[in-house]
Design a protein around this motif. Sequence first.
Motif, PDB file in Angstrom:
ATOM      1  N   HIS A   1      -6.592   0.204  -4.432  1.00 24.38           N
ATOM      2  CA  HIS A   1      -6.273  -0.553  -4.141  1.00 24.38           C
ATOM      3  C   HIS A   1      -5.354  -1.260  -4.226  1.00 24.38           C
ATOM      4  O   HIS A   1      -5.426  -2.184  -3.431  1.00 24.38           O
TER       5      HIS A   1
ATOM      6  N   ASP B   1      -1.790  -3.083  -5.572  1.00 21.46           N
ATOM      7  CA  ASP B   1      -0.883  -2.774  -5.557  1.00 21.46           C
ATOM      8  C   ASP B   1       0.179  -3.351  -6.547  1.00 21.46           C
ATOM      9  O   ASP B   1       1.397  -2.492  -7.105  1.00 21.46           O
ATOM     10  N   ASP B   2      -0.703  -3.748  -7.295  1.00 18.77           N
ATOM     11  CA  ASP B   2       0.103  -4.671  -8.767  1.00 18.77           C
ATOM     12  C   ASP B   2      -0.042  -3.810 -10.050  1.00 18.77           C
ATOM     13  O   ASP B   2       0.729  -3.780 -11.548  1.00 18.77           O
TER      14      ASP B   2
ATOM     15  N   ARG C   1       3.909   6.615  -7.811  1.00 15.57           N
ATOM     16  CA  ARG C   1       2.838   6.939  -6.790  1.00 15.57           C
ATOM     17  C   ARG C   1       3.680   8.041  -6.053  1.00 15.57           C
ATOM     18  O   ARG C   1       2.937   9.338  -6.073  1.00 15.57           O
TER      19      ARG C   1
END
Length: 263
Positions: free
Chosen positions: A46, A48-49, A217
Amino acid sequence: MTDSDALLATVDGPVARLTINRPERMNALNGDVSLAIRAVLDDWAHRDDLRVVVLTGAGGSFSTGADITDIATHAGGGESAVDEADAISIISNGSDLARSVRAIPVPVIAAVDGAAVGVGASLALGADLVYATSRAYFLFPFVTIGLMPDGGASMLVAASIGRARANALLMLGEKFRASTAFDAGLITEVLDDEPALRARVDEVVAQLVAKSSAALRTTKAASDAITMAAFETALAEEMAGQTRLLQSPEFQQTLAAFTKHHR
């Protein structure tokens, strides 16, 4: 760093690394370690970095899979049968571990040195890129102790190397040395030794970090939609089958023999 010495988790900028650190047990996975791995991976899924996740094992082994000592404990020290509730709990650990690996939306790299056995092999082969030393090997010995492959292995292996080679690995319990695994298309690359493995993984990590996160992704998601389409079906079949086998007389004999030998 996690609180448990059995699991080392670090995040350095966009790179996350998870090391199974039970070298005295060849990084076998008991219930607590499996839960800890899942908690870390679920958190990373979870974020995003992150751009890449690396999985490895300490002390010359990747992981020898489920710790049979832990299973014997569920069965009263091997003196009673594994009941259905405990069987479901045991197999759920492997299934949920596989799900946690596949839920990571960025590329996952497995760096394998030494043994990758049982659900440990499933953990490694669930990664997107698998790099191994020449002395590494992959083994699914389940049938020899009256069980069946789990952790998604029934699908992951066949998707990589085809049905005939997969059956030899899963049904005959053949050991796949790194060179054989590479030739069969099971892993990405073979390196001479552990320092070379570390250097190559660091090189690939740098390449991935330099690429578009959104592109990586999206590419992974599209690939998974095709190559991993049967993943949940395989886990469901493994859950049903392994639950029965864990309660079978054949496996009960294996547990009793193991307990007697280790007293």
